[in-house]
Design an enzyme around this catalytic site. Structure first.
Site: not given
Ligand code: C5P
Length: 409
Positions: A219-222, A286
């Site tokens: 995943s990512n930091h959004s 994102a």
């Protein structure tokens, strides 16, 4: 016609729920109630038990021409005062004055009086007019509460500077009733006049989750804050908004229909489906560019050697919508770490965006998680660089641009 009716035209016929908490500024709630009534609004009043010590329910009942609600049950006849139906009744809930105590409870979801349970069940826009001593107002706890409430879409009618009940002078004095009425008027006027009114918009927000096995994911930091602010702002201006949301911990903005998804693939399907009968979309999510080529059905065991994961490309949702767009509005985001503007400009053509909102991770105060953002709008005519603004304000600017596109199309 009285002057109030001219100044607050958008309040006419609106159902306004006025919440009064225990502050010395409660006396101004009487003047506010009168102004709203004069402007043609229907007003009901809910008070905290402490507020009754600052202004009598009789005063508020007389001015609002409605019985005042304080308790969960009517002590006389045991009838239940339903916070749900109050919340449903109101077109807008304004809490004026709002004490530091009430703001803190609103933030954390404490529901120990009717005013607060009503806040938790209200689906309409909510506004608060804080009133407190200057140190209480400036305290990081209060400021944090106000920031969080703003991020959730609560409108803050800022207190003014001046002499306070404590004898001190500073910021904390509740905004004047005229200013509060004007803020509410602006809130309704935006809905009535906006070209977004009645238009359907899709907003994507948050991070996607790409499963590796039943336990792990990519995943990512959004956090989804920017997309949620946009969805809330479009809804406030009268649009019907479908928010296709990846993983976030944010509450659904008032008046927005939220569809939760996990993977880029799920987001693709949900967004394409919602776009079919929409007037436009704002692509704020994102989305993972790569996803594991295969998802292991059982937890991958570790061993001593290296592990290589094969990844495959996901589909580009925005680019797909770009091929279907026609005269509809399509807004994209770009988060770049280098050659920001050039990369963002390339996306205009590649994905057929009307404009791109560029945020650079290099700018302090911009990007993931925070409440502020520093963005540049890029369209085929040029670039507009904005100063550091709250995400709510950035959302308002984006909504403003969409309104002008709708007017032209
Ligand atoms: O190409 P890039 O990922 O930088 O483009 C960002 C824009 O495209 C954002 O608006 C993002 O929401 C959207 N996007 C998308 N689907 C993808 C990748 C990006 O909708 N698979």
């Amino acid at each position: 016609m009285q002057s109030g009716q001219v100044a607050y035209r958008a309040l006419e016929g609106r159902r306004i729920l006025l919440g009064v908490t225990g502050s010395i500024a409660a006396y101004k709630a009487a003047a506010l109630c009168r102004l709203l009534k004069t402007a043609g609004a229907e007003v009901r009043v809910v008070m905290t038990p402490l507020a009754k010590q600052f202004i009598t329910p009789l005063t508020m009942a007389t001015l609002s021409k409605n019985p005042i609600l304080v308790e969960f049950f009517d002590p006389e006849n045991g009838a239940w005062n339903s916070h749900v139906s109050l919340g449903e009744w109101a077109d807008c809930y304004v809490i004026a004055p709002a004490t530091a105590n009430t703001l803190a409870k609103m933030r954390t979801g404490v529901a120990d009086n009717l005013l607060l349970t009503t806040y938790l069940s209200a689906r309409c826009p909510v506004a608060v007019a804080p009133a407190m001593d200057l140190d209480m107002y400036a305290h990081p706890a209060t400021q944090e509460n106000l920031r969080e409430l703003t991020a959730r879409g609560v409108k803050i009618v800022e207190p003014g500077e001046g002499e306070l009940a404590s004898g001190l002078t500073g910021k904390g004095r509740m905004a004047e009733p005229e200013e509060i009425a004007a803020s509410l008027n602006a809130l309704f006027a935006a809905r009535t006049d906006s070209p977004l009114r009645g238009r359907r918009f899709v907003v994507t927000a948050g991070a996607t989750i790409e499963a590796i096995d039943p336990v792990r994911f990519i995943s990512n930091h959004s956090t989804g804050k920017m997309g949620y602010a946009i969805a809330g702002e479009l809804a406030r201006r009268g649009a019907e908004v479908v928010l296709v949301s990846g993983r976030t911990s944010l509450p659904t903005p008032a008046g927005v229909e939220r569809r939760d998804v996990l993977s880029a693939d799920e987001m693709f399907h949900a967004t394409v489906e919602a776009f079919a009968d929409a007037d436009g979309a704002v692509m704020c999510a994102a989305v993972a560019d790569y996803t594991p080529a295969e998802v292991a059905t059982t937890k991958i065991k570790k061993n001593d050697g290296e592990l290589t994961l094969a990844l495959r490309r996901t589909r580009d949702i925005a680019a797909h919508l770009g091929t279907q767009k026609g005269r509809r509005v399509l807004v994209g985001f770009a988060l770049e770490t280098d050659h920001e503007a050039d990369n963002a400009e390339a996306k205009l053509t590649k994905k057929n965006f009307d404009f791109v909102v560029l945020n650079s991770l290099r700018d302090p105060g911009a990007g993931f998680g925070g409440d502020t953002n520093k963005v540049t709008f890029i369209d085929r005519r040029g670039r507009e660089e904005l100063p550091l603004l709250s995400k709510t304000e950035v959302a308002a600017r984006i909504a403003g641009r969409i309104e002008s596109l709708l007017t032209k199309n």
